[in-house]
Enzyme design. Structure first.
Site, PDB file in Angstrom:
ATOM      1  CE  LYS A 147      -3.785   2.276   2.496  1.00 49.58           C
ATOM      2  NZ  LYS A 147      -4.684   2.201   3.664  1.00 49.58           N
TER       3      LYS A 147
ATOM      4  NE  ARG B 226      -3.944   7.874   7.032  1.00 48.03           N
ATOM      5  CZ  ARG B 226      -5.074   8.194   6.410  1.00 48.03           C
ATOM      6  NH1 ARG B 226      -5.171   8.078   5.095  1.00 48.03           N
ATOM      7  NH2 ARG B 226      -6.128   8.618   7.093  1.00 48.03           N
TER       8      ARG B 226
ATOM      9  CE  LYS C 124      -6.405   2.023  -0.953  1.00 37.63           C
ATOM     10  NZ  LYS C 124      -7.148   2.060   0.326  1.00 37.63           N
TER      11      LYS C 124
ATOM     12  CE1 TYR D  99     -14.963   3.351  -3.422  1.00 36.85           C
ATOM     13  CE2 TYR D  99     -12.997   3.692  -4.754  1.00 36.85           C
ATOM     14  CZ  TYR D  99     -13.605   3.571  -3.522  1.00 36.85           C
ATOM     15  OH  TYR D  99     -12.847   3.677  -2.374  1.00 36.85           O
TER      16      TYR D  99
END
Length: 351
Positions: A199, A220, A251, A316
């Site tokens: 990620k 992050r 990801k 999505y």
């Protein structure tokens, strides 16, 4: 002439739609698509997410309807994110049995649990008032080992709510081993773990922060992987597999197809990819401006992710693309509703 032309003519295999289908190297199926869903505590109706046109924060009622819709077109699963009304430094709502995510898990299992896989996001960022994926140390940094204690409790809470696949997205060192130990110790050895193994810290997460009403200030980058580092992603994958991950994920998808391909070439467990909010938003915004065909661009992007090695894709676009795939399958058979439903559920045309 070179290349044995005119005897060799690759265009022969592109001449008709039927021929192109017959020789296709990569095929996309509704069951390989997973729909991420956001459930907002206290909402009385669905709330539009402005940066992700067509995606909503659901109320429990609209969530039920959307679950049925997803199951009806044959998507493989739903990945659930909670949007709580209150947050604190420890993310207490994440382990509350009556917290919005755990409630949503129960609702999903009751509504469509036999039709698709109910997945839950295990991360503290939706539940903390500082917006980080873990608890903070006195100096303001994310405390890896203290966070693992919270993840252990979250994993058990989500399994008890009915999650079939717990998705570890926080990128803490040792998170898979910690969750596996906690689940096994609590009698949930049958609950599977997905590792957000590679990620990356990405600029394309922006719309997601609106989707989960993020409180994050800063970034992050101390726990998500730097975009420049492919080998680090592969190392993270290997560590998570060694810790017991049942599935690993890369990801985002779009900017990391090289990492995805290398992971798929070596992983002993299924490899998934997440087509994230920014990827969805770019395609949707360009289509709204009339610059591209939304469904065609979405389909092409998903086929590209599948071609790179993804066994399943969080997107999505899942319901819209699944519906389109079913329609295309129906046109190639009798076109009846029963035939399309049969293809969606079995992957085979009726005999």
């Amino acid at each position: 002439m070179t290349g044995r032309f005119p005897q060799v003519r690759p265009r022969r295999l592109r001449a008709t739609p039927a021929m192109r289908r017959l020789v296709a190297e990569t095929r996309l199926h509704p069951a390989e698509l997973v729909l991420p869903m956001f459930i907002r505590e206290g909402a009385t109706d669905a709330v539009d997410i402005s940066s992700m046109p067509g995606v909503q924060q659901h109320s429990l009622d609209s969530f039920r309807r959307a679950l049925v819709d997803a199951a009806s077109v044959g998507v493989g699963g739903v990945n659930l994110f909670g949007v709580p009304t209150t947050k604190d430094a420890e993310g207490s709502g994440a382990t509350d049995p009556d917290g919005i995510l755990n409630v949503a898990i129960r609702v999903a299992r009751q509504e469509v649990g036999d039709a698709l896989v109910v997945q839950s996001d295990l991360c503290l960022d939706e539940f903390t008032d500082h917006g980080h994926c873990g608890v903070l140390a006195a100096d303001g940094s994310v405390d890896n080992d203290a966070t693992l204690l919270r993840y252990r409790d979250m994993a058990v809470a989500q399994a008890e709510a009915g999650a079939e696949l717990v998705c570890m997205s926080g990128m803490m060192d040792g998170q898979i081993a910690a969750a596996r130990d906690a689940l096994d110790g609590a009698g949930h050895s049958g609950t599977a773990l997905l590792a957000y193994a590679a990620k990356y810290a990405s600029a394309f997460y922006g719309p997601f922060r609106e989707a989960v009403s993020s409180s994050l200030v800063g970034d992050r980058r101390t726990y998500q992987i730097d975009a420049a580092n492919g080998r680090q992603g592969l190392r993270e994958v290997a560590l998570d597999v060694d810790e017991g991950a049942d599935i690993v994920m890369v990801k985002p998808a779009m900017s990391y197809l090289d990492v995805l391909a290398e992971t798929a070439a070596t992983s002993p467990v299924p490899v998934w990819a997440y087509q994230i909010s920014g990827e969805y938003a770019m395609i949707t915004a360009a289509a709204q401006n009339g610059w591209i065909d939304r469904d065609a661009a979405a389909m092409e992007s998903l086929v590209g992710i599948k071609r790179a090695g993804a066994d399943a894709i969080l997107t999505y676009f899942a319901v819209d693309i699944a519906r389109k795939l079913n329609e295309e399958a129906g046109l190639r058979t009798s076109g009846s509703t029963a035939d399309v439903a049969g293809i969606a559920s079995t992957g085979k045309a009726p005999e």
